[in-house]
Design a protein around this motif. Structure first.
Motif, PDB file in Angstrom:
ATOM      1  N   LEU A  58       0.967  -1.023  -0.071  1.00 39.34           N
ATOM      2  CA  LEU A  58       0.017   0.140   0.068  1.00 39.34           C
ATOM      3  C   LEU A  58       0.874   1.186   0.368  1.00 39.34           C
ATOM      4  N   GLU A  59       0.620   2.383  -0.419  1.00 36.96           N
ATOM      5  CA  GLU A  59       1.567   3.866  -1.026  1.00 36.96           C
ATOM      6  C   GLU A  59       0.654   4.558   0.467  1.00 36.96           C
ATOM      7  N   THR A  60       1.608   4.967   1.146  1.00 27.90           N
ATOM      8  CA  THR A  60       1.030   6.074   1.838  1.00 27.90           C
ATOM      9  C   THR A  60       0.480   6.382   2.498  1.00 27.90           C
ATOM     10  N   ALA A  75     -10.173   3.622  -0.203  1.00 25.83           N
ATOM     11  CA  ALA A  75      -8.410   4.119  -0.076  1.00 25.83           C
ATOM     12  C   ALA A  75      -7.786   2.650  -0.312  1.00 25.83           C
ATOM     13  N   ILE A  76      -8.444   2.036   0.194  1.00 29.48           N
ATOM     14  CA  ILE A  76      -7.374   0.528   0.255  1.00 29.48           C
ATOM     15  C   ILE A  76      -7.081   0.186  -1.005  1.00 29.48           C
ATOM     16  N   TYR A  77      -7.800   0.307  -2.103  1.00 29.23           N
ATOM     17  CA  TYR A  77      -8.079  -0.307  -3.675  1.00 29.23           C
ATOM     18  C   TYR A  77      -7.538   1.089  -4.042  1.00 29.23           C
ATOM     19  N   LEU A  78      -7.170   1.893  -4.270  1.00 25.14           N
ATOM     20  CA  LEU A  78      -6.610   3.553  -4.918  1.00 25.14           C
ATOM     21  C   LEU A  78      -4.805   2.910  -4.473  1.00 25.14           C
ATOM     22  N   HIS A  85      -3.180   0.300  -2.774  1.00 25.69           N
ATOM     23  CA  HIS A  85      -3.006  -0.576  -3.658  1.00 25.69           C
ATOM     24  C   HIS A  85      -2.315  -0.327  -4.754  1.00 25.69           C
ATOM     25  N   ALA A  86      -3.393   0.578  -6.184  1.00 22.27           N
ATOM     26  CA  ALA A  86      -2.935   0.055  -6.818  1.00 22.27           C
ATOM     27  C   ALA A  86      -2.094   1.062  -7.596  1.00 22.27           C
ATOM     28  N   ALA A  87      -1.872   1.837  -6.130  1.00 25.15           N
ATOM     29  CA  ALA A  87      -0.435   2.808  -6.677  1.00 25.15           C
ATOM     30  C   ALA A  87       0.639   2.456  -6.272  1.00 25.15           C
ATOM     31  N   ALA A  88       0.743   1.137  -5.240  1.00 26.22           N
ATOM     32  CA  ALA A  88       1.784   0.656  -5.281  1.00 26.22           C
ATOM     33  C   ALA A  88       1.805   0.264  -6.337  1.00 26.22           C
ATOM     34  N   VAL A  89       0.981  -1.094  -6.724  1.00 23.92           N
ATOM     35  CA  VAL A  89       1.162  -1.459  -7.714  1.00 23.92           C
ATOM     36  C   VAL A  89       2.055  -1.013  -8.866  1.00 23.92           C
ATOM     37  N   ARG A 144      -2.543  -7.762  -6.092  1.00 27.79           N
ATOM     38  CA  ARG A 144      -3.215  -9.006  -5.566  1.00 27.79           C
ATOM     39  C   ARG A 144      -4.419  -8.913  -5.248  1.00 27.79           C
ATOM     40  N   ILE A 145      -4.841  -9.737  -5.817  1.00 26.55           N
ATOM     41  CA  ILE A 145      -6.377  -9.372  -6.347  1.00 26.55           C
ATOM     42  C   ILE A 145      -7.206  -9.950  -4.751  1.00 26.55           C
ATOM     43  N   PRO A 146      -8.585  -9.490  -4.276  1.00 21.79           N
ATOM     44  CA  PRO A 146      -9.020 -10.324  -2.929  1.00 21.79           C
ATOM     45  C   PRO A 146      -9.796 -11.604  -3.625  1.00 21.79           C
TER      46      PRO A 146
END
Length: 208
Positions: free
Chosen positions: A57-59, A70-73, A75-79, A86-88
């Protein structure tokens, strides 16, 4: 417990479907509200699944816990920055919801795959080849022309197909409603068996 919450919300929605067949009330608002809450619960479950997998996850942009979106966003930023995606994880309730969603939102207007062929007619004013798609006449077949350039026979076949699809959609919807009403009544009976007595927490809330 988030999966249990999703199951309970789905049960509530199926009970509403059953009640709508037994009580002279319009439950559309209830149905829409439960659909919205189910989607929120699904997002929360998915976000929790990402966290359980230690997804990168991004900060965080805030000091408190992140919302599921926000968790999805994050994680997308970290990817995007190079982390592993990762996917659910799949869930049993998700499979059931997927099957029910096809009943609630059945679309039987097309039974073909791939792109539509182009119309073979010509534009009267320019003489250029028509760029519209050919009309669908059912059973995976297309006419040679779009509706504007279609022959009387092509238009009639197209119209006949639409009428058949409307009838099929209505029949599919009816069978789907009957299935959901039947499941809803099963849930109601199950609730009645479990709720012979008030839940223990009721007593705590009613204490003076």
């Amino acid at each position: 417990m988030l999966e249990e919450l999703r199951i309970l919300l789905l049960e509530c929605q199926l009970v509403v479907v059953a009640l709508a067949d037994e009580v002279d009330l319009n439950f559309e608002d209830c149905h829409a509200g439960l659909t919205a809450v189910r989607e929120l619960a699904e997002h929360a479950w998915g976000a929790a699944s990402l966290l359980s997998q230690n997804a990168a996850l991004e900060t965080s942009w805030s000091n408190g816990p992140s919302r599921p979106k926000a968790i999805y966003l994050r994680h997308a930023a970290a990817v995007s920055a190079g982390a592993m995606r990762r996917i659910p994880l799949p869930s049993l309730v998700g499979v059931v919801e997927g099957r029910l969603d096809t009943i609630w939102d059945a679309d039987l207007s097309h039974n073909f795959r791939g792109a539509r062929p182009a119309c073979t007619g010509f534009v009267a004013g320019t003489g250029k080849l028509c760029t519209n798609s050919a009309i669908y006449v059912g059973a995976g077949a297309f006419a040679q022309h779009c509706y504007s350039h279609g022959t009387p026979d092509e238009r009639q076949r197209h119209s006949d197909h639409r009428e058949r699809q409307i009838e099929a959609a209505e029949e599919s919807w009816k069978k789907g409603q009957e299935l959901m009403q039947r499941i809803g009544r099963i849930i109601i009976d199950d609730w009645a068996q479990k709720r012979k007595y008030l839940p223990t927490w009721f007593g705590e809330m009613l204490k003076g």
